[in-house]
Design a protein around this motif. Structure first.
Motif, mmCIF file in Angstrom:
data_model
loop_
_atom_site.group_PDB
_atom_site.id
_atom_site.type_symbol
_atom_site.label_atom_id
_atom_site.label_comp_id
_atom_site.label_asym_id
_atom_site.label_seq_id
_atom_site.Cartn_x
_atom_site.Cartn_y
_atom_site.Cartn_z
ATOM 1 N N PRO A 22 0.832 -1.211 0.000
ATOM 2 C CA PRO A 22 0.000 0.000 0.000
ATOM 3 C C PRO A 22 0.859 1.250 0.000
ATOM 4 C CG PRO A 22 -0.762 -1.575 1.651
ATOM 5 C CD PRO A 22 0.549 -2.093 1.151
ATOM 6 N N GLY A 23 0.402 2.284 -0.673
ATOM 7 C CA GLY A 23 1.164 3.522 -0.760
ATOM 8 C C GLY A 23 0.961 4.428 0.444
ATOM 9 N N LEU A 24 2.019 5.131 0.838
ATOM 10 C CA LEU A 24 1.961 6.188 1.850
ATOM 11 C C LEU A 24 2.778 7.351 1.316
ATOM 12 C CD1 LEU A 24 1.232 7.278 4.673
ATOM 13 C CD2 LEU A 24 3.339 6.208 5.529
ATOM 14 N N VAL A 25 2.104 8.419 0.913
ATOM 15 C CA VAL A 25 2.752 9.576 0.296
ATOM 16 C C VAL A 25 2.777 10.721 1.293
ATOM 17 C CG1 VAL A 25 2.613 11.278 -1.554
ATOM 18 C CG2 VAL A 25 2.109 8.879 -2.030
ATOM 19 N N CYS A 26 3.966 11.275 1.544
ATOM 20 C CA CYS A 26 4.186 12.282 2.588
ATOM 21 C C CYS A 26 4.505 13.634 1.948
ATOM 22 C CB CYS A 26 5.334 11.861 3.496
ATOM 23 S SG CYS A 26 5.206 10.168 4.148
ATOM 24 N N GLN A 36 11.904 15.850 6.218
ATOM 25 C CA GLN A 36 11.008 15.828 7.375
ATOM 26 C C GLN A 36 10.480 14.421 7.652
ATOM 27 O OE1 GLN A 36 7.719 18.580 7.169
ATOM 28 N NE2 GLN A 36 6.696 17.702 8.949
ATOM 29 N N PHE A 37 10.459 13.552 6.640
ATOM 30 C CA PHE A 37 9.791 12.257 6.781
ATOM 31 C C PHE A 37 10.768 11.074 6.812
ATOM 32 C CE2 PHE A 37 6.700 15.168 4.876
ATOM 33 C CZ PHE A 37 5.662 15.045 5.785
ATOM 34 N N GLU A 38 12.012 11.317 7.235
ATOM 35 C CA GLU A 38 12.982 10.226 7.341
ATOM 36 C C GLU A 38 12.491 9.130 8.286
ATOM 37 O OE1 GLU A 38 16.588 12.017 8.575
ATOM 38 O OE2 GLU A 38 17.106 12.807 6.590
ATOM 39 N N GLU A 39 11.917 9.527 9.421
ATOM 40 C CA GLU A 39 11.438 8.544 10.397
ATOM 41 C C GLU A 39 10.304 7.697 9.824
ATOM 42 O OE1 GLU A 39 12.306 7.713 13.459
ATOM 43 O OE2 GLU A 39 13.761 9.249 14.031
ATOM 44 N N GLN A 40 9.472 8.296 8.975
ATOM 45 C CA GLN A 40 8.355 7.536 8.395
ATOM 46 C C GLN A 40 8.871 6.530 7.355
ATOM 47 O OE1 GLN A 40 7.853 11.027 9.308
ATOM 48 N NE2 GLN A 40 7.114 9.812 11.046
ATOM 49 N N HIS A 41 9.903 6.890 6.611
ATOM 50 C CA HIS A 41 10.513 5.928 5.694
ATOM 51 C C HIS A 41 11.077 4.739 6.475
ATOM 52 C CE1 HIS A 41 10.400 7.683 1.635
ATOM 53 N NE2 HIS A 41 10.420 8.849 2.248
ATOM 54 N N SER A 52 8.150 10.313 -0.309
ATOM 55 C CA SER A 52 8.162 11.708 0.119
ATOM 56 C C SER A 52 8.806 12.528 -0.988
ATOM 57 C CB SER A 52 8.920 11.887 1.443
ATOM 58 O OG SER A 52 10.271 11.480 1.311
ATOM 59 N N LEU A 53 8.463 13.797 -1.037
ATOM 60 C CA LEU A 53 8.967 14.659 -2.108
ATOM 61 C C LEU A 53 9.140 16.066 -1.572
ATOM 62 C CD1 LEU A 53 6.273 16.486 -3.501
ATOM 63 C CD2 LEU A 53 5.556 14.098 -3.500
ATOM 64 N N SER A 54 9.990 16.813 -2.223
ATOM 65 C CA SER A 54 10.142 18.231 -1.911
ATOM 66 C C SER A 54 9.337 19.030 -2.926
ATOM 67 C CB SER A 54 11.614 18.654 -1.964
ATOM 68 O OG SER A 54 12.366 18.000 -0.958
ATOM 69 N N LYS A 92 -3.393 4.207 -5.996
ATOM 70 C CA LYS A 92 -4.191 4.552 -4.817
ATOM 71 C C LYS A 92 -3.258 4.601 -3.619
ATOM 72 C CE LYS A 92 -8.896 4.385 -3.693
ATOM 73 N NZ LYS A 92 -9.948 4.934 -4.525
ATOM 74 N N THR A 93 -3.410 5.630 -2.767
ATOM 75 C CA THR A 93 -2.450 5.796 -1.692
ATOM 76 C C THR A 93 -3.064 6.513 -0.505
ATOM 77 O OG1 THR A 93 -0.234 6.633 -1.152
ATOM 78 C CG2 THR A 93 -1.613 8.022 -2.553
ATOM 79 N N HIS A 94 -2.482 6.299 0.665
ATOM 80 C CA HIS A 94 -2.753 7.144 1.825
ATOM 81 C C HIS A 94 -1.951 8.426 1.631
ATOM 82 C CE1 HIS A 94 -4.686 3.838 3.976
ATOM 83 N NE2 HIS A 94 -3.659 3.071 3.640
ATOM 84 N N LEU A 95 -2.576 9.570 1.846
ATOM 85 C CA LEU A 95 -1.901 10.862 1.744
ATOM 86 C C LEU A 95 -1.680 11.418 3.135
ATOM 87 C CD1 LEU A 95 -3.637 12.919 -1.121
ATOM 88 C CD2 LEU A 95 -1.345 11.909 -1.134
ATOM 89 N N LEU A 96 -0.431 11.749 3.460
ATOM 90 C CA LEU A 96 -0.058 12.330 4.745
ATOM 91 C C LEU A 96 0.519 13.716 4.489
ATOM 92 C CD1 LEU A 96 0.559 12.067 7.833
ATOM 93 C CD2 LEU A 96 2.766 11.068 7.154
ATOM 94 N N GLY A 97 -0.123 14.751 5.024
ATOM 95 C CA GLY A 97 0.333 16.108 4.756
ATOM 96 C C GLY A 97 0.462 16.948 6.006
ATOM 97 N N ASN A 98 1.559 17.666 6.124
ATOM 98 C CA ASN A 98 1.792 18.581 7.235
ATOM 99 C C ASN A 98 1.585 20.015 6.780
ATOM 100 O OD1 ASN A 98 4.707 19.860 8.959
ATOM 101 N ND2 ASN A 98 2.633 19.740 9.722
#
Length: 269
Positions: A22-26, A36-41, A52-54, A92-98
């Motif tokens: 499953p996808g998790l996009v940060c 910012q998302f090193e811990e999530q990787h 994750s992307l800049s 299809k992915t979970h989207l995680l946004g700060n």
């Protein structure tokens, strides 16, 4: 990490995990980047395909030519992310946004709801309505901050994001790498309203609330109301989750609790 070219720009992208998972996009906020998302990787890549992307003008992603009031519009940022997902063949992915990343998440749901499995935001409100003249003042101040003595000015801004000195240092480094993009993205964040979208979403919506994110928490009322309306209408598991000892960049301040609670939300039943 790799550079993916979409919309005429090169974007810094970090991918980890198996593509069949499953996808998790940060998506980070204004002034941050994919670091910012090193811990999530590290935490999620065994079971998820983590991306994750800049955003444009942040980290190692390119800054576009043209008026920043247009080139950093939320709809344009969302199109960048959508095209990156299509390049990676993510269906299809979970989207995680700060913060701003959460607002970009709203717009991705608006443009391409078929790509979204769930939306998770932190440090994000569903509506912002800053008067036009104040947006122009903020634009001038932000432009000055990133061009005139940015080391001093951005260090002060970074100190406002967290009570943890190590997090503040990391945020400062990210701010310094986002000088081209900060004014345009913060200008775009001055005026938007995704409350009707939140009410009408057909996927679960989760808010991770850092207890020390004082400014955003003051403005969360209407967003929480829209989430409640959506949950009641759809019977989906949309809800708010509180993360203690965490500020605006909740995943940096309390990564252990953040990852634990996030896993509860995105873990397949």
């Amino acid at each position: 990490m790799s550079i993916i070219r979409v919309n005429g720009l090169g974007f810094d992208v970090h991918v980890s995990g198996e593509k069949d998972n499953p996808g998790l996009v940060c998506i980070h906020g204004a002034g941050a980047n994919l670091d910012q998302f090193e811990e999530q990787h590290a935490y999620f890549s065994d079971a998820f395909y983590v991306v994750s992307l800049s955003l444009r003008g942040h980290g190692n992603s390119e800054h576009p030519p043209g008026p920043i009031q247009e080139t950093y519009a939320i709809r344009v940022l969302a199109q960048d992310v959508i095209q990156i997902l299509e390049t990676l063949n993510i269906r299809k992915t979970h989207l995680l946004g700060n913060s701003a990343g959460g607002v970009v998440g709203y717009e991705i749901v608006n443009q391409r709801p078929d790509l979204v499995r769930s939306l998770i935001t932190f440090g994000t409100t569903g509506k912002m309505a800053v008067p036009g003249f104040l947006r122009q003042v903020t634009l001038r101040v932000d432009t000055r901050n990133v061009t005139h003595e940015p080391e001093t000015r951005l260090k002060k801004l970074a100190a406002y994001t967290s009570k943890n000195p190590e997090v503040v240092s990391q945020v400062y480094r990210m701010f310094m790498a986002a000088r081209a993009g900060i004014p345009g993205l913060r200008y775009a964040l001055g005026s938007y309203n995704y409350l009707p979208l939140i009410r009408s979403m057909e996927v679960p919506y989760y808010i991770l609330k850092g207890t020390q994110d004082r400014d955003i928490n003051l403005f969360l009322g209407s967003t929480l109301g829209a989430l409640k309306d959506q949950a009641t209408r759809t019977n989906l598991d949309s809800r708010i989750i509180t993360i203690p000892q965490a500020g605006h960049m909740t995943n940096l301040d309390n990564p252990r609790e953040f990852n634990k609670r996030l896993l509860e939300l995105v873990k397949p039943n």
